[in-house]
Design an enzyme around this catalytic site. Sequence first.
Site, PDB file in Angstrom:
ATOM      1  N   MET A   1      -4.992  -2.235   8.148  1.00 30.58           N
ATOM      2  CA  MET A   1      -5.702  -1.084   8.709  1.00 30.58           C
ATOM      3  C   MET A   1      -5.063  -0.513   9.973  1.00 30.58           C
ATOM      4  SD  MET A   1      -8.044  -0.643   6.620  1.00 30.58           S
ATOM      5  CE  MET A   1      -8.081  -1.579   5.118  1.00 30.58           C
TER       6      MET A   1
ATOM      7  N   ASN B   1      -5.115  -8.658  -2.888  1.00 28.04           N
ATOM      8  CA  ASN B   1      -3.825  -8.200  -3.434  1.00 28.04           C
ATOM      9  C   ASN B   1      -2.707  -9.153  -3.030  1.00 28.04           C
ATOM     10  OD1 ASN B   1      -3.839  -5.537  -4.940  1.00 28.04           O
ATOM     11  ND2 ASN B   1      -5.198  -5.093  -3.226  1.00 28.04           N
TER      12      ASN B   1
ATOM     13  N   ASN C   1       3.206   0.000   0.721  1.00 29.39           N
ATOM     14  CA  ASN C   1       1.752  -0.045   0.866  1.00 29.39           C
ATOM     15  C   ASN C   1       1.119   0.185  -0.496  1.00 29.39           C
ATOM     16  OD1 ASN C   1      -0.811  -0.032   2.271  1.00 29.39           O
ATOM     17  ND2 ASN C   1      -0.865   2.186   1.978  1.00 29.39           N
TER      18      ASN C   1
ATOM     19  N   GLY D   1      -7.480  -9.694   1.515  1.00 27.88           N
ATOM     20  CA  GLY D   1      -6.169 -10.183   1.072  1.00 27.88           C
ATOM     21  C   GLY D   1      -6.123 -10.569  -0.392  1.00 27.88           C
TER      22      GLY D   1
ATOM     23  N   LEU E   1       2.165   0.457  11.808  1.00 27.66           N
ATOM     24  CA  LEU E   1       3.192  -0.394  12.402  1.00 27.66           C
ATOM     25  C   LEU E   1       3.887   0.374  13.517  1.00 27.66           C
ATOM     26  CD1 LEU E   1       4.675  -1.979   9.167  1.00 27.66           C
ATOM     27  CD2 LEU E   1       3.231  -3.086  10.881  1.00 27.66           C
TER      28      LEU E   1
ATOM     29  N   HIS F   1      -2.361   1.601  -2.304  1.00 26.20           N
ATOM     30  CA  HIS F   1      -3.515   2.445  -1.971  1.00 26.20           C
ATOM     31  C   HIS F   1      -4.337   2.700  -3.249  1.00 26.20           C
ATOM     32  CE1 HIS F   1      -5.721   5.328   0.479  1.00 26.20           C
ATOM     33  NE2 HIS F   1      -5.778   6.070  -0.623  1.00 26.20           N
TER      34      HIS F   1
HETATM   35  C1  GRF Z   1      -7.035  -2.385  -1.593  1.00 23.75           C
HETATM   36  O1  GRF Z   1      -7.891  -1.502  -2.263  1.00 23.75           O
HETATM   37  C2  GRF Z   1      -5.754  -1.685  -1.189  1.00 23.75           C
HETATM   38  O2  GRF Z   1      -5.356  -0.712  -2.101  1.00 23.75           O
HETATM   39  C3  GRF Z   1      -6.150  -1.029   0.100  1.00 23.75           C
HETATM   40  O3  GRF Z   1      -6.987  -1.953   0.736  1.00 23.75           O
HETATM   41  C4  GRF Z   1      -7.613  -2.792  -0.251  1.00 23.75           C
HETATM   42  C5  GRF Z   1      -7.289  -4.200   0.106  1.00 23.75           C
HETATM   43  O4  GRF Z   1      -7.961  -5.128  -0.682  1.00 23.75           O
HETATM   44  N1  GRF Z   1      -5.001  -0.662   0.879  1.00 23.75           N
HETATM   45  P1  GRF Z   1      -7.607  -6.659  -0.551  1.00 23.75           P
HETATM   46  O5  GRF Z   1      -7.690  -7.005   0.928  1.00 23.75           O
HETATM   47  O6  GRF Z   1      -6.222  -6.844  -1.085  1.00 23.75           O
HETATM   48  O7  GRF Z   1      -8.640  -7.390  -1.349  1.00 23.75           O
END
Ligand code: GRF
Length: 201
Positions: free
Chosen positions: A89, A13, A106, A11, A92, A108
């Site tokens: 992961m 991000n 999302n 988490g 939905l 990525h």
């Molecule tokens: C990030 O690299 C995001 O792009 C991908 O999963 C990772 C999540 O990282 N979907 P975090 O949980 O936000 O540290």
Amino acid sequence: MNIAFFASHQGSNMQAVIDACRSGVLPARPCAVISNNRDSEALVRASREGIPAFHFSAKTHPDPEALDRIILHTLRTQQAELIVLAGFMRKLGPKTLAAFRNRILNIHPSLLPKYGGKGMCGRAVHEAVLQAGENMTGVTIHLVDEEYDHGEILAQCRVPVEPLDTVDTLAERVLTIEHEYLVSTLYKIITGELHLPAVEK
Ligand code: GRF
């Protein structure tokens, strides 16, 4: 703008967005954090921040329809207006996707459509980028649909691959950019500089 997050692991991000809301950089309010992983750091962060936090998964709701329903109910109860999948992961369910069509984003860690799809997450993405000998990778923010990493691309930024990169160094460089790019892209969306497609009725 009320933002709900879905996150399965760290988490980081999500935390970057929460920090931007708290500091006033982002005119938004984190309204809920939902995780399929009861032990995720994302849920710990949510509790620490005083954000309503929920664990919903096949363990809490073995029937996929019931899982979809409780997730949608929670988003509505918490008055979510925009949803950010930040390292989530799971797919939905159809009810949630339909109710929030064009309002679920999302992030990525590659230049989609390259290195996306089922199983392409975390280190696997960066491993594939290095194996292919790419000298450029990046970050994509896109709308979420029924397929993994598939919806309309809203924003992309490039991140160079350095000659001596390992999976770890590349992952770290991309993640640092992700934090900034997610906040700046959300800022554009919230302030109307970047338009999301109309909500389907
Ligand atoms: C990030 O690299 C995001 O792009 C991908 O999963 C990772 C999540 O990282 N979907 P975090 O949980 O936000 O540290």
